[in-house]
Motif scaffolding. Structure first.
Motif, PDB file in Angstrom:
ATOM      1  N   UNK A   2      -2.621   3.910   2.933  1.00 44.51           N
ATOM      2  CA  UNK A   2      -3.813   3.988   2.089  1.00 44.51           C
ATOM      3  C   UNK A   2      -4.099   2.605   1.510  1.00 44.51           C
ATOM      4  N   UNK A   3      -4.997   1.845   2.110  1.00 40.99           N
ATOM      5  CA  UNK A   3      -5.623   1.939   3.431  1.00 40.99           C
ATOM      6  C   UNK A   3      -5.348   0.611   4.107  1.00 40.99           C
ATOM      7  N   UNK A   4      -5.176   0.552   5.415  1.00 39.38           N
ATOM      8  CA  UNK A   4      -4.823  -0.667   6.130  1.00 39.38           C
ATOM      9  C   UNK A   4      -5.893  -0.969   7.170  1.00 39.38           C
ATOM     10  N   UNK A   5      -6.417  -2.191   7.116  1.00 41.29           N
ATOM     11  CA  UNK A   5      -7.420  -2.640   8.079  1.00 41.29           C
ATOM     12  C   UNK A   5      -6.706  -3.375   9.203  1.00 41.29           C
ATOM     13  N   UNK A   6      -6.751  -2.812  10.424  1.00 44.87           N
ATOM     14  CA  UNK A   6      -6.041  -3.411  11.550  1.00 44.87           C
ATOM     15  C   UNK A   6      -6.788  -4.606  12.137  1.00 44.87           C
ATOM     16  N   UNK A   7      -8.073  -4.754  11.814  1.00 46.68           N
ATOM     17  CA  UNK A   7      -8.832  -5.928  12.228  1.00 46.68           C
ATOM     18  C   UNK A   7      -8.961  -6.062  13.731  1.00 46.68           C
ATOM     19  N   UNK A   8      -9.092  -7.331  14.179  1.00 44.46           N
ATOM     20  CA  UNK A   8      -9.364  -7.598  15.595  1.00 44.46           C
ATOM     21  C   UNK A   8      -8.110  -7.909  16.393  1.00 44.46           C
ATOM     22  N   UNK A   9      -6.941  -7.815  15.782  1.00 43.07           N
ATOM     23  CA  UNK A   9      -5.687  -8.106  16.488  1.00 43.07           C
ATOM     24  C   UNK A   9      -4.935  -6.806  16.739  1.00 43.07           C
TER      25      UNK A   9
ATOM     26  N   UNK B  43      -7.869   6.479   4.353  1.00 42.20           N
ATOM     27  CA  UNK B  43      -6.550   6.462   4.978  1.00 42.20           C
ATOM     28  C   UNK B  43      -6.634   5.931   6.404  1.00 42.20           C
ATOM     29  N   UNK B  44      -5.595   5.193   6.801  1.00 46.62           N
ATOM     30  CA  UNK B  44      -5.440   4.704   8.169  1.00 46.62           C
ATOM     31  C   UNK B  44      -4.165   5.323   8.741  1.00 46.62           C
TER      32      UNK B  44
ATOM     33  N   UNK C 274       0.854  -1.189   0.000  1.00 47.52           N
ATOM     34  CA  UNK C 274       0.000   0.000   0.000  1.00 47.52           C
ATOM     35  C   UNK C 274       0.891   1.241   0.000  1.00 47.52           C
ATOM     36  N   UNK C 275       0.424   2.342  -0.590  1.00 49.98           N
ATOM     37  CA  UNK C 275       1.146   3.607  -0.406  1.00 49.98           C
ATOM     38  C   UNK C 275       1.175   3.959   1.079  1.00 49.98           C
ATOM     39  N   UNK C 276       2.300   4.473   1.546  1.00 45.51           N
ATOM     40  CA  UNK C 276       2.412   4.841   2.950  1.00 45.51           C
ATOM     41  C   UNK C 276       3.420   5.976   3.079  1.00 45.51           C
ATOM     42  N   UNK C 277       3.459   6.566   4.266  1.00 42.85           N
ATOM     43  CA  UNK C 277       4.511   7.527   4.586  1.00 42.85           C
ATOM     44  C   UNK C 277       4.759   7.449   6.087  1.00 42.85           C
TER      45      UNK C 277
END
Length: 404
Positions: free
Chosen positions: A72-79, A103-104, A54-57
């Motif tokens: 852009x974009x990261x799903x952190x989920x349940x962990x 965005x996350x 993913x694109x990141x900075x």
């Protein structure tokens, strides 16, 4: 260098892809089994496993020292990533979640100043983002090092410059901006199983509908569970050509037994110790979410702002008083000091009458019950709407007299 190349390539593609392709959500999943923080001497290695690139900075901020990573974009989920803290005492705490649509953000509060030595995204095999930091003296700390220029991220974006907004005089619908506090990475106060960000967003939608039925034009600074920086909230109001700005909150105070609704208008000095603590917490929430609140200005700017505020501030004071009167008139419970002064950041617009409404305190069981009561919420929305209507009529009459 690999990470920088991927980031720039993704930005270039974003400029030519259709809007639908850029609007995809939660493309990548956080992989806790492939993530770790390892400390060796004065160096810190952070590895974040992800399901796909993913694109990141990544960049650093001060006061307090923070490492900020945007995706852009990261799903952190349940962990929860907080399990990473077991690997180092150089990180005091972590925050993560949705930052803005698409965005996350993850924010690591550092125990001491550090330098971002390297940052890269590895795409062969199992994708991961790898960062290396090194402890440095405070004098050598460099904020924002590593923050790449981006067509997707540069803020503020260029804004159109229409004709100057004229003070409302009753000849057009009143424009109101409602600002549900907190959201996304910043849930606000939490007490008794209730979250401030959720409560005020639900109430803001209800108040918006009541105001629109009364003929007003309403814009919200957020209409979903996303984080909006304090200064951006005021920018939204200015871009909308707002006649008034109303920020909505439902805080929690550990000390004392605060209860009831309170209306705040701008004052350089908080009038009570409890209010001072609220102001500090609101601004600190913004800071801990990775937002740098250090403003720039000069003497001429301050003079112009003060001149604009001389007209706006009395109107804000009247708005706070009229709203308090309308809420009391509806038989709704208010704080023993229903109108107070405070130095909240969202009240500092020099050209828009602004107030902050504490609907109640989550630390009070009675207030929590009221905030969840549909009948109370409907009555409060009706009272605020009536108060705004009353204020707008008097304010429009004054505007006409000033023009004559």
């Amino acid at each position: 260098m690999i990470g920088r190349f991927i980031l720039l390539l993704a930005m270039s593609l974003a400029l030519v892809l259709p809007a639908r392709a850029q609007d995809l959500s939660a493309l990548a999943q956080y992989a806790p089994a492939r993530s770790q923080i390892a400390q060796s001497g004065d160096k810190l290695a952070i590895t974040l496993g992800i399901s796909q690139p993913v694109p990141y900075r990544a960049f650093l901020l001060a006061d307090p020292y923070r490492l900020v990573i945007d995706f852009r974009e990261l799903n952190f989920g349940a962990n929860p990533p907080e399990n990473l803290l077991k690997g180092s005492d150089a990180i005091k705490g972590l925050r993560w979640g949705k930052f803005r649509p698409g965005w996350s953000r993850m924010v690591a509060e550092l125990a001491h100043p550090m330098r971002l030595v390297s940052s890269e995204e590895r795409t062969k095999g199992d994708p991961q983002i790898a960062l290396t930091l090194k402890k440095v003296p405070a004098a050598k700390f460099t904020p924002r090092k590593g923050a790449a220029d981006s067509a997707l991220w540069d803020l503020p974006q260029p804004a159109p410059t229409p004709a100057p907004h004229r003070r409302q005089d009753g000849t057009r619908p009143l424009k109101v901006v409602l600002d549900p506090g907190h959201g996304g990475i910043d849930p606000g106060a939490e007490d008794g199983g209730a979250h401030e960000a959720d409560i005020v967003l639900g109430f803001a939608r209800q108040l918006r509908d009541a105001m629109r039925r009364a003929g007003m034009q309403v814009v919200m600074t957020r209409d979903q569970d996303v984080f909006v920086p304090l200064e951006t909230r005021v920018t939204v109001a200015r871009a909308a050509g707002a006649d008034i700005f109303i920020s909505l909150h439902a805080d929690s105070i550990a000390e004392g037994r605060a209860t009831g609704s309170t209306i705040y208008r701008l004052d350089d000095h908080a009038e009570t110790e409890a209010t001072r603590k609220l102001v500090q917490r609101h601004d600190r929430d913004d800071i801990l979410a990775g937002v740098d609140l250090n403003g720039q200005g000069d003497a001429i700017t301050h003079i112009l702002v003060d001149l604009a505020r001389r007209d706006t501030q009395p109107r804000s004071v009247r708005l706070s008083q009229v709203l308090a009167g309308a809420i009391k008139g509806a038989g709704l419970h208010m704080h023993k000091r229903p109108v107070q002064g405070a130095n909240f950041s969202v009240l500092k617009s020099p050209d828009i009458p602004s107030v902050l409404v504490e609907l109640g305190f989550l630390s009070s069981p009675a207030d929590r019950a009221r905030l969840k009561d549909p009948d109370w919420r409907a009555r409060m929305a009706a009272a605020i709407t009536k108060g705004v209507e009353t204020w707008a009529q008097a304010d429009a009459a004054e505007a006409k007299l000033l023009r004559q």
